[in-house]
Design a protein around this motif. Structure first.
Motif, short mmCIF file in Angstrom:
data_model
loop_
_atom_site.label_atom_id
_atom_site.label_comp_id
_atom_site.label_asym_id
_atom_site.label_seq_id
_atom_site.Cartn_x
_atom_site.Cartn_y
_atom_site.Cartn_z
N SER A 1 6.25 11.92 -1.02
CA SER A 1 6.08 11.52 -2.42
C SER A 1 6.11 12.71 -3.37
O SER A 1 6.14 12.52 -4.57
CB SER A 1 4.77 10.75 -2.58
OG SER A 1 3.69 11.57 -2.21
N LYS B 1 0.82 -1.21 0.00
CA LYS B 1 0.00 0.00 0.00
C LYS B 1 0.86 1.26 0.00
O LYS B 1 1.95 1.31 0.55
CB LYS B 1 -0.94 0.00 1.20
CG LYS B 1 -1.95 -1.12 1.12
CD LYS B 1 -2.99 -1.03 2.18
CE LYS B 1 -4.00 -2.14 1.96
NZ LYS B 1 -5.05 -2.14 2.94
N ARG C 1 0.52 4.03 1.59
CA ARG C 1 0.79 4.61 2.92
C ARG C 1 2.12 4.10 3.46
O ARG C 1 2.95 4.86 3.94
CB ARG C 1 -0.34 4.27 3.90
CG ARG C 1 -0.07 4.78 5.31
CD ARG C 1 -1.23 4.43 6.25
NE ARG C 1 -1.18 5.23 7.45
CZ ARG C 1 -0.74 4.79 8.62
NH1 ARG C 1 -0.27 3.56 8.73
NH2 ARG C 1 -0.74 5.58 9.67
N GLU C 2 2.33 2.78 3.38
CA GLU C 2 3.57 2.22 3.89
C GLU C 2 4.76 2.54 2.98
O GLU C 2 5.88 2.66 3.45
CB GLU C 2 3.43 0.72 4.10
CG GLU C 2 2.71 0.36 5.38
CD GLU C 2 1.20 0.55 5.28
OE1 GLU C 2 0.63 0.40 4.17
OE2 GLU C 2 0.58 0.84 6.32
N ARG C 3 4.53 2.68 1.69
CA ARG C 3 5.62 3.09 0.80
C ARG C 3 6.12 4.48 1.18
O ARG C 3 7.31 4.74 1.22
CB ARG C 3 5.17 3.07 -0.66
CG ARG C 3 5.00 1.69 -1.20
CD ARG C 3 4.64 1.70 -2.66
NE ARG C 3 4.32 0.33 -3.06
CZ ARG C 3 4.03 -0.01 -4.29
NH1 ARG C 3 4.02 0.88 -5.26
NH2 ARG C 3 3.74 -1.26 -4.56
N ILE C 4 5.18 5.38 1.46
CA ILE C 4 5.57 6.73 1.87
C ILE C 4 6.27 6.69 3.22
O ILE C 4 7.28 7.35 3.43
CB ILE C 4 4.34 7.66 1.90
CG1 ILE C 4 3.83 7.88 0.47
CG2 ILE C 4 4.67 8.98 2.58
CD1 ILE C 4 2.48 8.57 0.39
N ARG C 5 5.75 5.89 4.15
CA ARG C 5 6.40 5.77 5.46
C ARG C 5 7.81 5.20 5.32
O ARG C 5 8.71 5.58 6.05
CB ARG C 5 5.57 4.88 6.39
CG ARG C 5 4.30 5.56 6.89
CD ARG C 5 3.42 4.62 7.69
NE ARG C 5 4.07 3.97 8.79
CZ ARG C 5 4.25 4.49 10.01
NH1 ARG C 5 3.82 5.70 10.26
NH2 ARG C 5 4.84 3.80 10.96
#
Length: 103
Positions: free
Chosen positions: A92, A81, A83-87
């Motif tokens: 981004s 997801k 959200r976790e890629r950004i975290r």
């Protein structure tokens, strides 16, 4: 090793001291790099998550401890997801900031 459906999981939290996103590594240590995170099957993730929550609570180390899905693409693991890629990587909208800037 992936779950029968091919899904892996990682565990994340926010470090209470400074809010930095951290990931649970093998052996129970918390690390700042997603690349160093332990990748677990669903069966492994459930008890590891319970232990990580108890540890983070007891040590007053982290908040918002949860597991998330990870997939392998082109030989590397990445969160499923956004959200976790950004975290894991940072903002981004500016690739010159966050953890992706150091890569």
């Amino acid at each position: 090793m992936p779950s029968p459906d091919g899904t892996l999981h990682a565990i994340t939290a926010n470090r209470l001291r400074d809010g930095v996103v951290v990931f649970l590594a093998a052996g129970g240590a918390w690390v700042e790099s997603f690349a160093d995170a332990a990748l677990l099957t669903k069966a492994e993730a459930e008890p590891a998550l319970a232990a990580a929550k108890a540890q983070a609570d007891g040590d007053q180390f982290g908040v918002d401890v949860y597991a998330f899905e990870v997939e392998r693409a082109d030989g590397t693991a990445q969160p499923v997801k956004m959200r976790e890629r950004i975290r894991a990587l940072g903002p981004s909208v500016r690739l010159d900031l966050g953890k992706q800037a150091a890569a």
